[in-house]
Design a protein around this motif. Sequence first.
Motif, PDB file in Angstrom:
ATOM      1  N   GLY A 149       0.812  -1.205   0.000  1.00  0.00           N
ATOM      2  CA  GLY A 149       0.000   0.000   0.000  1.00  0.00           C
ATOM      3  C   GLY A 149       0.842   1.250   0.000  1.00  0.00           C
ATOM      4  N   SER A 150       1.862   1.290   0.876  1.00  0.00           N
ATOM      5  CA  SER A 150       2.750   2.449   0.936  1.00  0.00           C
ATOM      6  C   SER A 150       3.575   2.586  -0.335  1.00  0.00           C
ATOM      7  CB  SER A 150       3.678   2.332   2.154  1.00  0.00           C
ATOM      8  OG  SER A 150       2.936   2.243   3.345  1.00  0.00           O
ATOM      9  N   GLY A 151       3.992   1.435  -0.905  1.00  0.00           N
ATOM     10  CA  GLY A 151       4.773   1.477  -2.134  1.00  0.00           C
ATOM     11  C   GLY A 151       3.994   2.077  -3.289  1.00  0.00           C
ATOM     12  N   PHE A 152       2.739   1.681  -3.437  1.00  0.00           N
ATOM     13  CA  PHE A 152       1.902   2.266  -4.494  1.00  0.00           C
ATOM     14  C   PHE A 152       1.662   3.748  -4.260  1.00  0.00           C
ATOM     15  CE2 PHE A 152       0.419  -2.107  -5.635  1.00  0.00           C
ATOM     16  CZ  PHE A 152       0.653  -2.021  -6.997  1.00  0.00           C
ATOM     17  N   LEU A 153       1.367   4.111  -3.015  1.00  0.00           N
ATOM     18  CA  LEU A 153       1.120   5.524  -2.713  1.00  0.00           C
ATOM     19  C   LEU A 153       2.351   6.369  -2.996  1.00  0.00           C
ATOM     20  CD1 LEU A 153      -0.977   5.804   0.582  1.00  0.00           C
ATOM     21  CD2 LEU A 153      -1.505   6.769  -1.661  1.00  0.00           C
ATOM     22  N   ALA A 154       3.517   5.914  -2.564  1.00  0.00           N
ATOM     23  CA  ALA A 154       4.745   6.675  -2.799  1.00  0.00           C
ATOM     24  C   ALA A 154       5.067   6.756  -4.287  1.00  0.00           C
ATOM     25  CB  ALA A 154       5.907   6.043  -2.035  1.00  0.00           C
ATOM     26  N   LEU A 155       4.873   5.641  -5.016  1.00  0.00           N
ATOM     27  CA  LEU A 155       5.139   5.642  -6.448  1.00  0.00           C
ATOM     28  C   LEU A 155       4.267   6.667  -7.168  1.00  0.00           C
ATOM     29  CD1 LEU A 155       6.610   4.283  -8.857  1.00  0.00           C
ATOM     30  CD2 LEU A 155       4.696   2.647  -8.954  1.00  0.00           C
ATOM     31  N   ALA A 156       3.053   6.863  -6.685  1.00  0.00           N
ATOM     32  CA  ALA A 156       2.122   7.779  -7.332  1.00  0.00           C
ATOM     33  C   ALA A 156       2.650   9.215  -7.383  1.00  0.00           C
ATOM     34  CB  ALA A 156       0.773   7.751  -6.613  1.00  0.00           C
ATOM     35  N   PHE A 157       3.564   9.568  -6.484  1.00  0.00           N
ATOM     36  CA  PHE A 157       4.075  10.946  -6.424  1.00  0.00           C
ATOM     37  C   PHE A 157       5.402  11.125  -7.165  1.00  0.00           C
ATOM     38  CE2 PHE A 157       1.268  10.644  -2.737  1.00  0.00           C
ATOM     39  CZ  PHE A 157       0.527  11.818  -2.863  1.00  0.00           C
ATOM     40  N   THR A 158       5.869  10.084  -7.849  1.00  0.00           N
ATOM     41  CA  THR A 158       7.201  10.167  -8.470  1.00  0.00           C
ATOM     42  C   THR A 158       7.163  10.308  -9.991  1.00  0.00           C
ATOM     43  OG1 THR A 158       7.411   7.756  -8.769  1.00  0.00           O
ATOM     44  CG2 THR A 158       8.066   8.666  -6.622  1.00  0.00           C
ATOM     45  N   HIS A 159       5.976  10.359 -10.581  1.00  0.00           N
ATOM     46  CA  HIS A 159       5.875  10.297 -12.038  1.00  0.00           C
ATOM     47  C   HIS A 159       6.644  11.413 -12.741  1.00  0.00           C
ATOM     48  CE1 HIS A 159       4.074  10.564 -16.072  1.00  0.00           C
ATOM     49  NE2 HIS A 159       3.831   9.266 -15.932  1.00  0.00           N
ATOM     50  N   ASP A 160       6.570  12.619 -12.221  1.00  0.00           N
ATOM     51  CA  ASP A 160       7.171  13.771 -12.899  1.00  0.00           C
ATOM     52  C   ASP A 160       8.505  14.201 -12.303  1.00  0.00           C
ATOM     53  OD1 ASP A 160       4.985  13.975 -14.670  1.00  0.00           O
ATOM     54  OD2 ASP A 160       3.821  15.034 -13.139  1.00  0.00           O
ATOM     55  N   LEU A 161       9.085  13.386 -11.427  1.00  0.00           N
ATOM     56  CA  LEU A 161      10.378  13.728 -10.843  1.00  0.00           C
ATOM     57  C   LEU A 161      11.499  13.460 -11.843  1.00  0.00           C
ATOM     58  CD1 LEU A 161      10.005  12.270  -7.225  1.00  0.00           C
ATOM     59  CD2 LEU A 161       9.554  14.609  -8.016  1.00  0.00           C
ATOM     60  N   SER A 162      12.620  14.140 -11.638  1.00  0.00           N
ATOM     61  CA  SER A 162      13.739  13.987 -12.569  1.00  0.00           C
ATOM     62  C   SER A 162      14.334  12.587 -12.523  1.00  0.00           C
ATOM     63  CB  SER A 162      14.820  15.027 -12.257  1.00  0.00           C
ATOM     64  OG  SER A 162      15.283  14.878 -10.919  1.00  0.00           O
ATOM     65  N   GLN A 163      14.254  11.934 -11.383  1.00  0.00           N
ATOM     66  CA  GLN A 163      14.770  10.566 -11.217  1.00  0.00           C
ATOM     67  C   GLN A 163      13.631   9.549 -11.200  1.00  0.00           C
ATOM     68  OE1 GLN A 163      18.026   9.825 -11.160  1.00  0.00           O
ATOM     69  NE2 GLN A 163      18.508  11.989 -11.444  1.00  0.00           N
ATOM     70  N   ALA A 164      12.655   9.734 -12.075  1.00  0.00           N
ATOM     71  CA  ALA A 164      11.469   8.875 -12.075  1.00  0.00           C
ATOM     72  C   ALA A 164      11.833   7.409 -12.310  1.00  0.00           C
ATOM     73  CB  ALA A 164      10.483   9.349 -13.129  1.00  0.00           C
ATOM     74  N   ALA A 165      12.813   7.146 -13.179  1.00  0.00           N
ATOM     75  CA  ALA A 165      13.195   5.767 -13.470  1.00  0.00           C
ATOM     76  C   ALA A 165      13.792   5.089 -12.241  1.00  0.00           C
ATOM     77  CB  ALA A 165      14.180   5.732 -14.631  1.00  0.00           C
ATOM     78  N   MET A 166      14.595   5.833 -11.495  1.00  0.00           N
ATOM     79  CA  MET A 166      15.193   5.265 -10.287  1.00  0.00           C
ATOM     80  C   MET A 166      14.110   4.927  -9.265  1.00  0.00           C
ATOM     81  SD  MET A 166      17.621   7.033  -7.433  1.00  0.00           S
ATOM     82  CE  MET A 166      16.165   7.842  -6.770  1.00  0.00           C
ATOM     83  N   TRP A 167      13.160   5.868  -9.075  1.00  0.00           N
ATOM     84  CA  TRP A 167      12.084   5.613  -8.120  1.00  0.00           C
ATOM     85  C   TRP A 167      11.215   4.446  -8.572  1.00  0.00           C
ATOM     86  CZ3 TRP A 167      12.834   7.383  -3.586  1.00  0.00           C
ATOM     87  CH2 TRP A 167      13.447   8.612  -3.382  1.00  0.00           C
ATOM     88  N   PHE A 168      11.019   4.337  -9.870  1.00  0.00           N
ATOM     89  CA  PHE A 168      10.241   3.211 -10.413  1.00  0.00           C
ATOM     90  C   PHE A 168      10.907   1.883 -10.058  1.00  0.00           C
ATOM     91  CE2 PHE A 168       9.771   0.479 -14.344  1.00  0.00           C
ATOM     92  CZ  PHE A 168       8.529  -0.034 -13.989  1.00  0.00           C
ATOM     93  N   ALA A 169      12.201   1.786 -10.256  1.00  0.00           N
ATOM     94  CA  ALA A 169      12.920   0.555  -9.937  1.00  0.00           C
ATOM     95  C   ALA A 169      12.890   0.271  -8.440  1.00  0.00           C
ATOM     96  CB  ALA A 169      14.362   0.647 -10.432  1.00  0.00           C
TER      97      ALA A 169
END
Length: 428
Positions: free
Chosen positions: A317-337
């Motif tokens: 649950g926390s992982g999905f919620l946190a991922l939701a806020f990373t889409h437009d960040l400069s390091q989006a690929a890192m956060w995705f991994a």
Amino acid sequence: MPDPASAPGMGPMLWRLAPMIYGPTVLFALGEGAVVPLLPVIAAQLGADVPTAALVASALVVGQLCGNIPAGWAVSRIGERMTMIVGGVLALGGVAGMLFAPSLPVLAAAVFLIGFCAAAFGLARHSFMTTRVPIAYRARALSLLGGTFRLGMFVGPFLAAALIAIFGDENSTVWFFGACLLATIALLVFGPDPEDAVPVPRVRRSSGDSRLAEDTGEPVTGSIPVPERVGVFRTMWRFRGVLSRLGLAAASLSAVRSARQVVLPLWGVSIGLDAQTIALVVGISGAIDFAHFYASGQVMDRFGRLWAALPAMVLMGSGFLALAFTHDLSQAAMWFALFAAVLGVGNGLSSGILLTLGADVAPQDDPAAFLGSWRTLTDAGGAIAPLLVSAVAAVVSLSVATGVIGVIGLAGAAGFIRWVPRFVPRTR
């Protein structure tokens, strides 16, 4: 409920019979895992566009959802082994339909039939474990059962790739599935029957609660004597309390698991990653998931069911919620991994939880009808989640859809906190 100490020899016997107990599930899952990734490709060969191919692939989940209650009826009346044999034979019909389908409706019907038979395999082994494995290591046994399915779905796509590389034909994976089914049927027909080899405590209904039974200490083999079979729908009504409470929490876990398989590839595409990178990230997440499948059973047997269910749900649950806020960040690929790995850990730690909780709350003298209802409810959660992600992403955005799944995960965690102690009290 039987005393764990009443069957001290069950563990070694379970391992000795592991090929007969877990073998059919591994074979079925290997074949299914090889075919599933190529269902859209096979549908496209018959002229399907992308939405239609997705609809054909979804027939597998719909078939499994529809098959749980009939499978519960079958197991109650003809036993686990015969249900699996019949399911294997019918699944061969589904394989033949996939190989020689002249049209998309026939292909969809064949895929539906395979999903229907998959429900029979899953429920038959779930019922076997519920009635025959002592509670002292029930969670570990069921986590291994969940791990055998994960093994098949993890290795199956690699086998499919190898088969296509050798034969140059997608239908080679369907032939492989047919070979797996033939081996499964042969194992079930000619191998020793675990239902006869593994003793079962003779149970007697208590006057207060039909789920509780007293162990007389007398081992029996074969079918379990049952005073009365109340039927699937009467069982659903009798246990409506646990199904509408703990069952809904379990369905939320199934929904979060299913959403992970949809969200991660879509997220990778949305942030501009190439297919190879997406496949690598999703593959690593799957490997982490598979590596943790047995830890869940260890935790549940040693510390209680909630100690595995709660961390798994909070992580996902926390992982999905946190991922939701990373889409437009400069390091989006890192956060995705990073969050793909977090979701892999959470999903791995949830291995066997739904099986174990279902076994814990099922009537121990005749669990199949209840387990059919339980698995229908949890499978429904898994079937609805991808539709919810698609709908919210289409109306708002993928980030919001991902956040919604995170909220569902945390709500499910709260449900487990509330209902697990009530319906699954510690017995030792």
